[in-house]
Design an enzyme around this catalytic site. Structure first.
Site, PDB file in Angstrom:
ATOM      1  N   CYS A  91       1.023  -1.107  -0.023  1.00  0.00           N
ATOM      2  CA  CYS A  91       0.283   0.036   0.161  1.00  0.00           C
ATOM      3  C   CYS A  91       0.865   1.336  -0.187  1.00  0.00           C
ATOM      4  O   CYS A  91       1.680   1.495  -0.926  1.00  0.00           O
ATOM      5  CB  CYS A  91      -1.006  -0.067   1.350  1.00  0.00           C
ATOM      6  SG  CYS A  91      -2.334   1.305   0.940  1.00  0.00           S
ATOM      7  N   HIS A 129      -3.918  -4.810  -0.020  1.00  0.00           N
ATOM      8  CA  HIS A 129      -3.243  -5.489   1.122  1.00  0.00           C
ATOM      9  C   HIS A 129      -3.572  -6.978   1.139  1.00  0.00           C
ATOM     10  O   HIS A 129      -4.617  -7.356   1.420  1.00  0.00           O
ATOM     11  CB  HIS A 129      -4.359  -4.942   2.445  1.00  0.00           C
ATOM     12  CG  HIS A 129      -4.128  -3.568   2.690  1.00  0.00           C
ATOM     13  ND1 HIS A 129      -2.911  -3.166   3.569  1.00  0.00           N
ATOM     14  CD2 HIS A 129      -4.593  -2.474   2.290  1.00  0.00           C
ATOM     15  CE1 HIS A 129      -3.066  -2.020   3.864  1.00  0.00           C
ATOM     16  NE2 HIS A 129      -3.776  -1.470   2.815  1.00  0.00           N
ATOM     17  N   GLU A 172      -2.436  -9.206   3.076  1.00  0.00           N
ATOM     18  CA  GLU A 172      -2.642  -9.753   4.488  1.00  0.00           C
ATOM     19  C   GLU A 172      -4.358  -9.856   4.686  1.00  0.00           C
ATOM     20  O   GLU A 172      -4.874 -10.376   5.568  1.00  0.00           O
ATOM     21  CB  GLU A 172      -1.945  -9.134   5.543  1.00  0.00           C
ATOM     22  CG  GLU A 172      -2.443  -7.748   5.927  1.00  0.00           C
ATOM     23  CD  GLU A 172      -1.980  -6.368   5.224  1.00  0.00           C
ATOM     24  OE1 GLU A 172      -2.498  -5.372   5.211  1.00  0.00           O
ATOM     25  OE2 GLU A 172      -1.263  -6.707   4.091  1.00  0.00           O
TER      26      GLU A 172
END
Length: 196
Positions: free
Chosen positions: A77, A178, A180
């Site tokens: 990001c 993202h 994750e």
């Protein structure tokens, strides 16, 4: 394998650490130079302000270390955006200058900004990051600034305009989304990065 998550004081450190753990590896969140220099893989996460992250990296004397890094490093990001030369934020702020691009505020005339939620990532060049991930897979985004298409773009995303969602140059990788928070596709992408 020694995996480091750079402590930028602005990132989803713990969800990233948990995802890496799910894959079967331990990671360390740190700003200690000696630990970073001994790492096999480095994550550069960032959420929020380019000004804050650059200030933190300067205070920790990590700017030159990142610029001269020979290990594989993945900017996430804001971490991807600051690999470029500058950000339009705060009337312009110099960033790491590793790659020849800049980040600019997304146009909010026709669409809500920040760009939040799931969106397609379209690979336009081959990259080891996409091994075992289908073309046009969905990933989770949350950002107000974007990087335009450039020489290092390996994947794009469309949100009113097409922008770079993945970049790569030598050992420097960046994703605007993202991983994750992107379910199985995100886990696979992190796994791929760790295997490079």
């Amino acid at each position: 394998m020694k995996i480091v998550i750079l402590d930028t004081s602005c990132g989803n450190f713990y969800s990233l650490k948990t995802t890496i753990k799910k894959i079967g590896f331990n990671s360390e969140i740190t700003n200690k130079k000696d630990v970073i220099l001994n790492a096999d893989k480095i994550f550069l996460p960032g959420v929020g302000s380019a000004n804050s992250i650059i200030k933190k990296l300067k205070n920790d004397n990590l700017i030159k270390l990142i610029q001269n890094c020979k290990k594989d490093i993945l900017g996430i990001c804001l971490g991807m955006q600051i690999l470029g030369k500058y950000s339009e934020e705060n009337n312009g702020i110099s960033t790491l200058g590793i790659l020849d691009y800049f980040s600019q505020l997304m146009n909010n005339k026709h669409i809500p900004v920040p760009h939040m939620g799931w969106n397609k990532v379209n690979n336009i060049k081959s990259s080891p990051l996409f091994n075992n991930i289908n073309k046009n897979s969905y990933f989770y985004f949350s950002h107000s600034y974007k990087v335009n298409i450039n020489d290092y773009t390996v994947a794009t995303t469309n949100y009113d305009n097409i922008f770079s969602s993945v970049i790569q140059k030598k050992n420097f990788f960046g994703v605007q989304f993202h991983p994750e928070r992107s379910g199985i596709n995100g886990i696979q992408l992190i796994k791929n990065f760790l295997k490079i």
